[in-house]
Design a protein around this motif. Structure first.
Motif, PDB file in Angstrom:
ATOM      1  N   ILE A 138      -1.687  -1.875   8.881  1.00  8.52           N
ATOM      2  CA  ILE A 138      -1.484  -3.232   8.452  1.00  8.52           C
ATOM      3  C   ILE A 138       0.132  -3.276   8.330  1.00  8.52           C
ATOM      4  O   ILE A 138       0.768  -2.688   7.212  1.00  8.52           O
ATOM      5  N   TYR A 139       0.856  -4.241   8.814  1.00  7.58           N
ATOM      6  CA  TYR A 139       2.392  -4.162   8.591  1.00  7.58           C
ATOM      7  C   TYR A 139       2.668  -5.620   7.643  1.00  7.58           C
ATOM      8  O   TYR A 139       1.833  -6.576   7.826  1.00  7.58           O
ATOM      9  N   THR A 140       3.566  -5.500   7.083  1.00  9.05           N
ATOM     10  CA  THR A 140       4.282  -6.693   6.352  1.00  9.05           C
ATOM     11  C   THR A 140       5.815  -6.612   6.436  1.00  9.05           C
ATOM     12  O   THR A 140       6.309  -5.648   6.434  1.00  9.05           O
ATOM     13  N   VAL A 141       6.524  -7.731   7.187  1.00  9.80           N
ATOM     14  CA  VAL A 141       7.968  -7.815   7.131  1.00  9.80           C
ATOM     15  C   VAL A 141       8.622  -8.332   6.001  1.00  9.80           C
ATOM     16  O   VAL A 141       8.239  -9.439   5.342  1.00  9.80           O
ATOM     17  N   LEU A 142       9.455  -7.647   5.119  1.00  5.44           N
ATOM     18  CA  LEU A 142      10.146  -8.239   4.299  1.00  5.44           C
ATOM     19  C   LEU A 142      11.507  -8.862   4.749  1.00  5.44           C
ATOM     20  O   LEU A 142      12.208  -7.986   5.550  1.00  5.44           O
ATOM     21  N   PHE A 143      11.775  -9.783   4.581  1.00  2.84           N
ATOM     22  CA  PHE A 143      13.116 -10.512   4.762  1.00  2.84           C
ATOM     23  C   PHE A 143      14.026  -9.667   4.275  1.00  2.84           C
ATOM     24  O   PHE A 143      14.103  -9.183   3.100  1.00  2.84           O
ATOM     25  N   SER A 144      15.153  -9.258   5.104  1.00  2.00           N
ATOM     26  CA  SER A 144      16.186  -8.630   5.085  1.00  2.00           C
ATOM     27  C   SER A 144      17.287  -9.154   3.947  1.00  2.00           C
ATOM     28  O   SER A 144      18.215  -8.369   3.420  1.00  2.00           O
ATOM     29  N   GLY A 145      17.085 -10.444   3.554  1.00  2.00           N
ATOM     30  CA  GLY A 145      17.943 -10.800   2.443  1.00  2.00           C
ATOM     31  C   GLY A 145      17.431 -10.713   1.085  1.00  2.00           C
ATOM     32  O   GLY A 145      18.045 -11.063  -0.051  1.00  2.00           O
ATOM     33  N   PHE A 146      15.992 -10.273   1.156  1.00  2.00           N
ATOM     34  CA  PHE A 146      15.554 -10.154  -0.131  1.00  2.00           C
ATOM     35  C   PHE A 146      16.207  -8.969  -1.069  1.00  2.00           C
ATOM     36  O   PHE A 146      16.642  -8.140  -0.787  1.00  2.00           O
ATOM     37  N   GLY A 147      16.437  -9.384  -2.411  1.00  2.00           N
ATOM     38  CA  GLY A 147      17.004  -8.558  -3.453  1.00  2.00           C
ATOM     39  C   GLY A 147      15.833  -7.531  -3.968  1.00  2.00           C
ATOM     40  O   GLY A 147      14.694  -7.634  -3.550  1.00  2.00           O
ATOM     41  N   ARG A 148      16.544  -6.465  -5.036  1.00  2.00           N
ATOM     42  CA  ARG A 148      15.470  -5.559  -5.548  1.00  2.00           C
ATOM     43  C   ARG A 148      14.211  -6.378  -6.078  1.00  2.00           C
ATOM     44  O   ARG A 148      13.301  -5.810  -5.817  1.00  2.00           O
ATOM     45  N   ASP A 149      14.210  -7.191  -6.990  1.00  2.00           N
ATOM     46  CA  ASP A 149      12.830  -7.844  -7.532  1.00  2.00           C
ATOM     47  C   ASP A 149      12.020  -8.300  -6.461  1.00  2.00           C
ATOM     48  O   ASP A 149      10.700  -8.191  -6.653  1.00  2.00           O
ATOM     49  N   ALA A 150      12.303  -9.175  -5.532  1.00  2.00           N
ATOM     50  CA  ALA A 150      11.620  -9.617  -4.485  1.00  2.00           C
ATOM     51  C   ALA A 150      10.910  -8.486  -3.769  1.00  2.00           C
ATOM     52  O   ALA A 150       9.766  -8.512  -3.268  1.00  2.00           O
ATOM     53  N   VAL A 151      11.929  -7.471  -3.191  1.00  2.79           N
ATOM     54  CA  VAL A 151      11.138  -6.429  -2.602  1.00  2.79           C
ATOM     55  C   VAL A 151      10.170  -5.610  -3.129  1.00  2.79           C
ATOM     56  O   VAL A 151       8.893  -5.341  -2.892  1.00  2.79           O
ATOM     57  N   ALA A 152      10.537  -5.483  -4.721  1.00  4.62           N
ATOM     58  CA  ALA A 152       9.568  -4.677  -5.386  1.00  4.62           C
ATOM     59  C   ALA A 152       8.266  -5.292  -5.555  1.00  4.62           C
ATOM     60  O   ALA A 152       7.047  -4.777  -5.377  1.00  4.62           O
ATOM     61  N   SER A 153       8.229  -6.716  -5.721  1.00  6.71           N
ATOM     62  CA  SER A 153       7.023  -7.220  -6.011  1.00  6.71           C
ATOM     63  C   SER A 153       6.253  -7.610  -4.986  1.00  6.71           C
ATOM     64  O   SER A 153       4.971  -7.484  -4.858  1.00  6.71           O
ATOM     65  N   ARG A 154       6.780  -7.492  -3.855  1.00  9.63           N
ATOM     66  CA  ARG A 154       5.763  -7.703  -2.372  1.00  9.63           C
ATOM     67  C   ARG A 154       5.332  -6.088  -2.119  1.00  9.63           C
ATOM     68  O   ARG A 154       4.292  -6.079  -1.387  1.00  9.63           O
ATOM     69  N   LEU A 155       6.090  -5.241  -2.219  1.00 13.05           N
ATOM     70  CA  LEU A 155       5.626  -3.781  -1.879  1.00 13.05           C
ATOM     71  C   LEU A 155       4.546  -3.703  -2.903  1.00 13.05           C
ATOM     72  O   LEU A 155       3.355  -3.192  -2.663  1.00 13.05           O
ATOM     73  N   ALA A 156       4.396  -4.042  -4.180  1.00 19.93           N
ATOM     74  CA  ALA A 156       3.465  -3.844  -5.077  1.00 19.93           C
ATOM     75  C   ALA A 156       2.310  -4.666  -4.726  1.00 19.93           C
ATOM     76  O   ALA A 156       1.151  -4.132  -4.918  1.00 19.93           O
ATOM     77  N   ALA A 157       2.383  -5.906  -4.705  1.00 19.58           N
ATOM     78  CA  ALA A 157       1.355  -6.700  -3.900  1.00 19.58           C
ATOM     79  C   ALA A 157       0.586  -6.227  -2.930  1.00 19.58           C
ATOM     80  O   ALA A 157      -0.756  -6.425  -2.792  1.00 19.58           O
ATOM     81  N   ALA A 158       1.402  -5.852  -1.693  1.00 17.87           N
ATOM     82  CA  ALA A 158       0.819  -5.137  -0.595  1.00 17.87           C
ATOM     83  C   ALA A 158       0.239  -3.854  -0.658  1.00 17.87           C
ATOM     84  O   ALA A 158      -0.602  -3.424   0.045  1.00 17.87           O
TER      85      ALA A 158
END
Length: 640
Positions: free
Chosen positions: A160-180
């Motif tokens: 299952i893939y999830t695309v993270l917007f390349s403009g995301f900063g540290r907190d946005a990346v961390a929260s989405r990785l953790a949630a996924a």
């Protein structure tokens, strides 16, 4: 002028007959067949779509269940990479699949045979890292060839893939990785944006302590600076070289999750919308088929970011499912100069462009002389989606480029656009989103759920299931049910307001929460914006409502303008709105600004503008913001 008169004025655009140069009798006949199937039973239409694909195991039934709990093609087994990559590598191996250009001017092309080989090797590499069926892989990069290969490598092995917007900063990346609960990340070391490298790997490394599920990181050396790998990181290139054996294609249940995409906004918890394997594949194939109408020799440029669902819909999945040649551009459309859009079209022989309406407004702002000096003889279609298209921009683009301008509407949750004039067949109407394509059904209803007549605005709902509709919210099915089906039980609530005109065309007026209540009069901010943009010097407008002690709420308009001094523009705009809609809609203030906060896909972030007005700063999620400096520009304009 009452509310119905206002709507009538705004949606009074006449039908524009499609120029005979762009009509296709073959497509008209095919569409007539598809609409006849839909009229008999929408499930018969979806069975027709299913027949355009390669199934690893035949399905037994088209659909079971209703909105909120439905299934498509039960008993069947299918694979997205097999349909988007492998079958075209077998039948048309030398056809170009991806034509890529980086912002600095570097380029790369892959045939379908080359794409299939790279996808297969990466799939084998992911399996060697312990990634398998049902594991989540995050793709953290912009529009690179490796975004295509990473997504389809996941499709091939059932990850299952999830695309993270390349403009995301540290907190946005961390929260989405953790949630996924992501097990692996495929990331570019850095990307180029407006002439500067944006360090993605550095941001990811900072985020990983708060994303303990991540076990492996695959690093794409985009900048060729040489990456010193940390523990747990592997080189993308080395992974390809080490796994020529590839990986077997996994036969998947068409209803199981293919990917999740996180919405951003004011909510504290990221909301992971889940789309299915077979439903998304078939629905996006149909979407591209009717909206873009690709034929042999076309080059389809989806001028959007891979982090916007439009890119997977139109390019990575729907486009490749047709065996199309997809143009892909990494950077900003005005870098290094305003001619970049035209340069990309000309260099790659682009025949169709998909973009947000904001892109057309940007080109309009750059001027007619620039357009005239950059003719695009191969261009045959421009199609837009993502936000309302105003009539002025529609008319300018039609006259400037001499091609049909197809305006489409859909949402992240619907997984595709589902209403628009079918390319090569249907007549156009400036500003409208046309009529629903086969397989979809809607209604416009009042607050009690009763359908309203033509010319009266109401709440836009979907009344039947369709394959691309999101199946759940990741780890929170109750949130899915309450968010989308709680307000109007048995129907999917888009949370957008809309109106149907006398010709049956649908006009989407914007989010229901963008409706403001001024002295007991409900006004859509989109309606006010549509009037503001008719001012000859206004290129772009955004209207938000703020609290007022007397009227409850008052509209504030932000505008960008052409020409020299803008001193007279605010008073002229206020008078224009009052004359067109009525004094109740007159903006309390018109603020001229050189920039508006936007996502990388061109959507104006109105909630941030409202926060700047109320608090002097943005206070909610800014992770999707394309240019942080635009907030400073906006704040200065507000204070002026």
């Amino acid at each position: 002028m009452d509310d119905r008169d206002t709507l009538a004025a705004l949606i009074s655009a006449p039908l524009q007959s499609l120029d005979e140069r762009w009509r296709s009798p073959e497509r008209a006949a095919e569409l007539a067949e598809a609409r006849a199937l839909h009229d008999r039973d929408p499930d018969d239409y979806w069975a027709w779509v299913a027949g355009k694909h390669r199934w690893l195991t035949p399905w037994r039934s088209v659909r079971s269940g209703e909105l909120g709990d439905f299934h498509y093609f039960e008993g069947g087994r299918i694979n997205v990479a097999d349909n988007c990559v492998d079958r075209w590598a077998e039948s048309t191996p030398d056809r170009l699949a991806v034509v890529w250009e980086g912002e600095p001017g570097d380029s790369r092309t892959l045939t379908y045979a080359e794409l299939a080989d790279e996808v297969n090797r990466l799939a084998g590499g992911l399996r060697s890292l312990g990634i398998g069926h049902g594991d989540v892989v995050a793709v953290y990069m912009p529009n690179l060839v490796e975004a295509f290969t990473a997504i389809h490598a996941c499709n091939k092995i059932g990850a299952i893939y999830t695309v993270l917007f390349s403009g995301f900063g540290r907190d946005a990346v961390a929260s989405r990785l953790a949630a996924a609960r992501a097990k692996a990340v495929v990331v570019a070391d850095a990307i180029y944006r407006r002439g500067k490298p944006v360090e993605l790997l550095e941001t990811l490394r900072a985020a990983l302590p708060d994303a303990p599920s991540v076990e492996s990181v695959v690093v794409v050396d985009r900048t060729q600076r040489g990456v010193e790998l940390a523990p747990g990181e592997v080189s993308y290139a080395a992974l390809l070289a080490e796994h020529p054996e590839g990986a077997p294609t996994v036969a998947l249940d068409p209803d199981e999750p293919a990917f999740l995409i996180f919405t951003s906004g004011t909510e504290s918890r990221p909301k992971g919308v889940v789309h299915s394997v077979g439903g998304f594949l078939l629905g996006t194939w149909a979407n591209v088929h009717w909206q873009a109408g690709p034929v042999e020799g076309d080059v389809y440029w989806v001028a959007a970011d891979v982090g916007w669902l439009t890119f997977p819909i139109q390019a990575v999945i729907g486009g490749l499912a047709h065996g199309s040649t997809i143009a892909c551009y990494e950077g900003a459309l005005d870098t290094p100069g305003p001619s970049r859009f035209y340069d990309v079209c000309a260099k790659h022989g682009v025949t169709q462009v998909l973009c947000a309406p904001t892109v057309l407004r940007m080109l309009r702002k750059f001027g007619d002389d620039l357009a005239a000096s950059h003719p695009l003889p191969r261009l045959a279609l421009i199609t837009v989606q993502g936000e309302p298209l105003d009539g002025e921009t529609f008319t300018w683009a039609t006259e400037t480029y001499g091609v049909p301008i197809v305006n489409a509407y859909g949402q992240t949750e619907t997984g595709s656009t589902w209403t628009y004039p079918v390319t090569g067949v249907d007549d156009l109407k400036a500003g409208s989103a046309g009529t629903p394509v086969p397989g979809h059904a809607f209604a416009v209803v009042d607050e009690e759920g009763r359908e309203v007549p033509a010319g009266v605005k109401g709440n836009l709902v979907m009344t039947r299931p369709f394959p691309t509709l999101a199946r759940t919210v990741w780890d929170d099915h109750e949130r899915y049910l309450s968010t989308y089906f709680g307000r109007f039980p048995g129907r999917y609530a888009t949370n957008d307001e809309a109106v149907v005109d006398a010709d049956g065309h649908l006009w989407v007026l914007g989010r229901a929460d963008d409706v403001i209540n001024v002295a007991a009069h409900r006004l859509s901010t989109m309606e006010i914006e549509a009037v503001v943009t008719t001012h000859p010097r206004v290129v772009e407008a955004a209207v938000v409502g703020i609290p007022d002690a007397t009227k409850g709420t008052v509209p504030i308009a932000f505008v960008t303008v052409t020409g020299g001094s803008a001193d007279e523009v605010p008073d002229e705009v206020r008078a224009l709105v009052a004359d067109t809609i009525g004094g109740i809609a007159r903006p309390d203030r018109v603020i001229v600004t050189a920039a508006m906060p936007k996502t990388r896909t061109g959507k104006i972030m109105r909630r941030l503008m409202r926060e700047v007005l109320l608090h002097g700063e943005a206070r909610s999620d800014t992770s999707a913001l394309e240019d942080p400096g635009s907030l400073d520009t906006l704040s200065a304009a507000v204070r002026a």
